[in-house]
Design an enzyme around this catalytic site. Structure first.
Site, PDB file in Angstrom:
ATOM      1  N   GLY A 191      82.952 -21.911  65.724  1.00 33.51           N
ATOM      2  CA  GLY A 191      82.724 -23.032  66.549  1.00 33.51           C
ATOM      3  C   GLY A 191      84.005 -24.093  66.471  1.00 33.51           C
ATOM      4  O   GLY A 191      84.753 -24.771  67.363  1.00 33.51           O
ATOM      5  N   ALA A 192      84.741 -23.936  65.100  1.00 32.65           N
ATOM      6  CA  ALA A 192      85.924 -24.805  64.828  1.00 32.65           C
ATOM      7  C   ALA A 192      86.998 -24.340  65.682  1.00 32.65           C
ATOM      8  O   ALA A 192      87.815 -25.110  65.911  1.00 32.65           O
ATOM      9  CB  ALA A 192      86.096 -24.988  63.441  1.00 32.65           C
TER      10      ALA A 192
ATOM     11  N   GLY B 115      78.509 -61.156  59.531  1.00 28.92           N
ATOM     12  CA  GLY B 115      77.539 -61.021  60.787  1.00 28.92           C
ATOM     13  C   GLY B 115      78.047 -60.326  61.795  1.00 28.92           C
ATOM     14  O   GLY B 115      78.680 -59.551  62.024  1.00 28.92           O
ATOM     15  N   GLY B 116      77.260 -60.746  62.879  1.00 26.85           N
ATOM     16  CA  GLY B 116      77.574 -60.194  64.247  1.00 26.85           C
ATOM     17  C   GLY B 116      79.337 -60.293  64.599  1.00 26.85           C
ATOM     18  O   GLY B 116      79.693 -59.383  65.563  1.00 26.85           O
TER      19      GLY B 116
HETATM   20  C1  HXC Z   1      80.240 -73.678  60.285  1.00 29.89           C
HETATM   21  C2  HXC Z   1      81.308 -73.153  58.490  1.00 29.89           C
HETATM   22  C3  HXC Z   1      80.864 -71.815  58.808  1.00 29.89           C
HETATM   23  C4  HXC Z   1      79.832 -71.482  59.721  1.00 29.89           C
HETATM   24  C5  HXC Z   1      82.090 -71.758  56.914  1.00 29.89           C
HETATM   25  N1  HXC Z   1      82.092 -73.346  57.451  1.00 29.89           N
HETATM   26  N2  HXC Z   1      81.224 -70.934  57.740  1.00 29.89           N
HETATM   27  N3  HXC Z   1      81.129 -74.179  59.257  1.00 29.89           N
HETATM   28  N4  HXC Z   1      79.711 -72.372  60.431  1.00 29.89           N
HETATM   29  N5  HXC Z   1      79.403 -70.357  59.951  1.00 29.89           N
HETATM   30  C6  HXC Z   1      82.757 -74.331  56.802  1.00 29.89           C
HETATM   31  C7  HXC Z   1      82.058 -74.621  55.593  1.00 29.89           C
HETATM   32  O1  HXC Z   1      81.121 -75.632  55.597  1.00 29.89           O
HETATM   33  C8  HXC Z   1      83.372 -75.546  54.839  1.00 29.89           C
HETATM   34  O2  HXC Z   1      83.654 -76.801  55.417  1.00 29.89           O
HETATM   35  C9  HXC Z   1      84.586 -74.562  55.218  1.00 29.89           C
HETATM   36  O3  HXC Z   1      84.101 -73.746  56.567  1.00 29.89           O
HETATM   37  C10 HXC Z   1      84.879 -73.355  54.220  1.00 29.89           C
HETATM   38  O4  HXC Z   1      83.747 -72.983  53.725  1.00 29.89           O
HETATM   39  P1  HXC Z   1      83.653 -72.593  52.396  1.00 29.89           P
HETATM   40  O5  HXC Z   1      82.156 -72.237  52.240  1.00 29.89           O
HETATM   41  O6  HXC Z   1      83.801 -73.834  51.384  1.00 29.89           O
HETATM   42  O7  HXC Z   1      84.633 -71.564  51.992  1.00 29.89           O
HETATM   43  P2  HXC Z   1      84.430 -70.246  51.005  1.00 29.89           P
HETATM   44  O8  HXC Z   1      83.886 -70.793  49.581  1.00 29.89           O
HETATM   45  O9  HXC Z   1      85.886 -69.501  50.885  1.00 29.89           O
HETATM   46  O10 HXC Z   1      83.334 -69.186  51.595  1.00 29.89           O
HETATM   47  C11 HXC Z   1      83.613 -68.806  52.750  1.00 29.89           C
HETATM   48  C12 HXC Z   1      82.287 -68.100  53.381  1.00 29.89           C
HETATM   49  C13 HXC Z   1      81.186 -69.080  53.389  1.00 29.89           C
HETATM   50  C14 HXC Z   1      81.988 -66.713  52.803  1.00 29.89           C
HETATM   51  C15 HXC Z   1      82.650 -67.726  54.940  1.00 29.89           C
HETATM   52  O11 HXC Z   1      81.692 -70.277  54.081  1.00 29.89           O
HETATM   53  C16 HXC Z   1      79.901 -68.659  54.352  1.00 29.89           C
HETATM   54  O12 HXC Z   1      79.163 -67.757  53.930  1.00 29.89           O
HETATM   55  N6  HXC Z   1      79.983 -68.996  55.421  1.00 29.89           N
HETATM   56  C17 HXC Z   1      78.811 -68.673  56.283  1.00 29.89           C
HETATM   57  C18 HXC Z   1      78.830 -67.198  56.679  1.00 29.89           C
HETATM   58  C19 HXC Z   1      77.718 -66.775  57.579  1.00 29.89           C
HETATM   59  O13 HXC Z   1      76.605 -66.499  57.346  1.00 29.89           O
HETATM   60  N7  HXC Z   1      78.032 -66.838  58.918  1.00 29.89           N
HETATM   61  C20 HXC Z   1      77.127 -66.637  60.069  1.00 29.89           C
HETATM   62  C21 HXC Z   1      77.168 -65.157  60.116  1.00 29.89           C
HETATM   63  S1  HXC Z   1      76.163 -64.920  61.488  1.00 29.89           S
HETATM   64  P3  HXC Z   1      84.337 -77.939  54.783  1.00 29.89           P
HETATM   65  O14 HXC Z   1      83.952 -78.983  55.714  1.00 29.89           O
HETATM   66  O15 HXC Z   1      83.401 -78.125  53.547  1.00 29.89           O
HETATM   67  O16 HXC Z   1      85.680 -77.394  54.602  1.00 29.89           O
HETATM   68  C22 HXC Z   1      76.908 -64.588  62.792  1.00 29.89           C
HETATM   69  C23 HXC Z   1      76.411 -64.376  63.947  1.00 29.89           C
HETATM   70  C24 HXC Z   1      77.400 -63.927  64.967  1.00 29.89           C
HETATM   71  O17 HXC Z   1      78.297 -64.681  62.534  1.00 29.89           O
HETATM   72  C25 HXC Z   1      76.751 -63.367  66.089  1.00 29.89           C
HETATM   73  C26 HXC Z   1      77.559 -62.773  66.931  1.00 29.89           C
HETATM   74  C27 HXC Z   1      76.531 -61.574  67.756  1.00 29.89           C
END
Ligand code: HXC
Length: 514
Positions: free
Chosen positions: A404-405, A169-170
């Site tokens: 140009g290069a 994501g971001g």
């Molecule tokens: C809260 C999160 C989390 C999140 C993971 N966890 N991502 N908790 N917020 N964004 C937690 C899970 O609930 C889990 O908790 C633990 O972390 C491990 O995650 P798993 O899914 O079991 O691990 P894994 O199978 O290795 O997968 C990792 C992963 C997946 C691919 C990163 O967790 C995932 O897809 N997470 C969401 C990614 C995402 O979409 N993030 C938001 C992006 S947008 P427990 O308690 O069960 O251990 C963004 C906006 C930013 O970031 C903007 C900035 C401008």
């Protein structure tokens, strides 16, 4: 008193456990270290001073009923690498997937402020599920604060991102703003939207690594500057990179002792570079022969391989090398090479690293795709970067510099400080074959033996219009040098311009064509 001490020790132990044994085990099974293990193996032994070990969320609601964990999923602090101070944050995937919430973000922002105020590199170890979903806008705010600090510190302190797990994501934009991004093959991924969202929106199917793994970003996207096999190798790579960099923009890069004589001759260059202007060779061999102890740290090795950029030392002084690579696409300048070169040049200029440019290019890459993708806009970045750079600029035309290069590649006209060429170099508006066809179209059409007429006219063109002595005569080159004296002449020039100072216009900033 005893009780307090006991409870502090207990609490500290608790804090150091991160997300607990089960999650730590999971992390190890993936071939990944924990945040603290990574810091321990990366920094000088015993140098790490942690800051914010007891930072914790104020409210239970954001932990989703789960126990709140000290540190809030990120370890931050100060340490040293090869005795030099650095500031570091390491996201702890064992705590809520290293996700960025309010406290987590504040800890990172704090360490960024300290790095900025104290003039030391910032290193981020990224391993995170991104914005912490439970913390809503506060987690987005945390990212915003981080991005702001990345931008403010750009050109002030070196900023390095090491991607050691997911970076989605971001969240990818903080690393993208930093100067150098490292990834580990197989265990790290960077993407804006993951495979599931992509499938939903565009119906394309792809797995995580094919979408945003280290290979992709190292070779196809150019997002990543260095790729490592494992975490051990990535830390070695970062240490090596840091050895070339000053800690901040107010001091020069470190100077090293070398046993490699500055006056060492380089007669091997006569053999390495073929006489025929279109015969390929590996510019890496030329670089190795010129620099101290043949040591060259290439940046973005897998991306736009027609232009080679990287760091080396000459007589102990750090230099940034920019070189056309005749072994790949004949060393043409294209969109990706222009982006790669411009960014590297601007980094070097920010941190007082002199530029050594090795020119051997037939020019910009012709083609509909390049034109439609904006080679005009991208090529202009190289001109901008070279012209804007005020560090010492030493340029050598080895063989050919057409069109140009020629101008773009650190020419006198963009204020190269010392511009050299080898005696057989060709500098002209275009190569002999093309030029002769345009100038003598009628004569060639009427000739009994157009092949030999073309060869004779090409030779005449080389002698009369493309000779480096013409360029030297006009003051566009400072000297024509023997290949064998190249190392020593570049080193002399680097010494001559060591203390160069150039007044810059009083303006806020230029407007590079991004
Ligand atoms: C809260 C999160 C989390 C999140 C993971 N966890 N991502 N908790 N917020 N964004 C937690 C899970 O609930 C889990 O908790 C633990 O972390 C491990 O995650 P798993 O899914 O079991 O691990 P894994 O199978 O290795 O997968 C990792 C992963 C997946 C691919 C990163 O967790 C995932 O897809 N997470 C969401 C990614 C995402 O979409 N993030 C938001 C992006 S947008 P427990 O308690 O069960 O251990 C963004 C906006 C930013 O970031 C903007 C900035 C401008």
């Amino acid at each position: 008193m005893v009780d307090n001490n006991t409870s502090l020790s207990e609490l500290r132990k608790d804090a150091l456990r991160g997300g607990g044994d089960v999650r730590i085990q999971k992390q190890h099974q993936k071939g990944k270290g924990t945040a603290r293990e990574r810091i321990d193996s990366f920094l000088d032994t015993g140098s790490f001073q942690e800051i914010g070990v007891f930072a914790i969320q104020m409210q239970d609601q954001v932990s989703n009923g789960k126990p709140r964990i000290y540190g809030d999923g990120v370890v931050t602090g100060k340490g040293t690498i090869d005795g030099r101070p650095i500031y570091i944050f390491a996201q702890d995937f064992t705590v809520m997937g290293g996700s960025v919430g309010n406290i987590h973000g504040k800890k990172i922002a704090n360490i960024m402020d300290l790095a900025y105020q104290n003039g030391a590199p910032l290193i981020g170890l990224n391993d995170s599920g991104g914005a912490r979903i439970q913390e809503g806008v506060n987690s987005l705010a945390a990212y915003g604060e981080i991005f702001f600090r990345n931008v403010r510190a750009s050109g002030v302190i070196p900023q390095i991102s090491i991607i050691l797990g997911p970076c989605a994501g971001g969240a990818v934009y903080s690393p993208a703003i930093t100067d150098f991004v490292f990834m580990v093959d197989g265990t790290s991924q960077m993407f804006i939207t993951g495979p599931e969202v992509i499938k939903e929106v565009t119906q394309e199917e792809i797995d995580l690594n094919s979408l945003g793994g280290a290979d992709v970003h190292h070779s196809a996207s150019g997002v990543v500057h260095f790729k490592a096999r494992d975490e051990k190798e990535v830390f070695e790579q970062v240490r090596s990179l840091l050895s070339y960099l000053p800690s901040n923009n107010l001091i020069p890069p470190p100077v090293s002792e070398t046993l490699d004589e500055p006056a060492r001759l380089t007669p091997e260059l006569d053999q390495i570079v073929p006489g025929q202007a279109d015969e390929p060779y590996d510019i890496q061999q030329v670089i190795a022969s010129l620099v101290d102890e043949r040591e060259f740290l290439e940046v973005q090795e897998g991306y736009a391989r027609n232009l080679v950029v990287g760091f080396a030392r000459m007589d102990g002084q750090v230099v940034g090398l920019v070189a056309n690579q005749p072994d790949h696409l004949a060393g043409v300048l294209d969109i990706n090479a222009s982006d790669k070169g411009a960014r590297f040049i601007r980094f070097c200029d920010s941190f007082h690293i002199p530029l050594v440019t090795l020119v051997d290019t037939p020019g910009f890459l012709p083609g509909i795709e390049q034109e439609h993708e904006g080679i005009i806009r991208h090529g202009a970045k190289m001109i901008f970067a070279y012209a804007e750079a005020t560090v010492p600029k030493i340029t050598l035309v080895l063989r050919k510099a057409y069109g140009g290069a020629y101008i773009v590649m650190g020419s006198k006209h963009l204020k190269g400080d010392q511009n050299f060429a080898w005696p057989n170099a060709e500098i002209a508006v275009m190569g002999p074959q093309g030029a002769v066809k345009i100038l003598y179209r009628k004569e060639l059409a009427d000739a009994e033996d157009p092949g030999s007429l073309q060869a004779a006219l090409s030779q005449e063109y080389r002698d009369k219009l493309a000779s480096p002595f013409l360029a030297a005569g006009e003051g566009h080159l400072d000297d024509i040098i023997f290949p064998s004296e190249t190392r020593t002449r570049i080193i002399q020039a680097l010494h001559t311009f060591k203390d160069k100072r150039v007044p810059t216009p009083n303006r806020k900033h230029g407007n590079i064509p991004l």
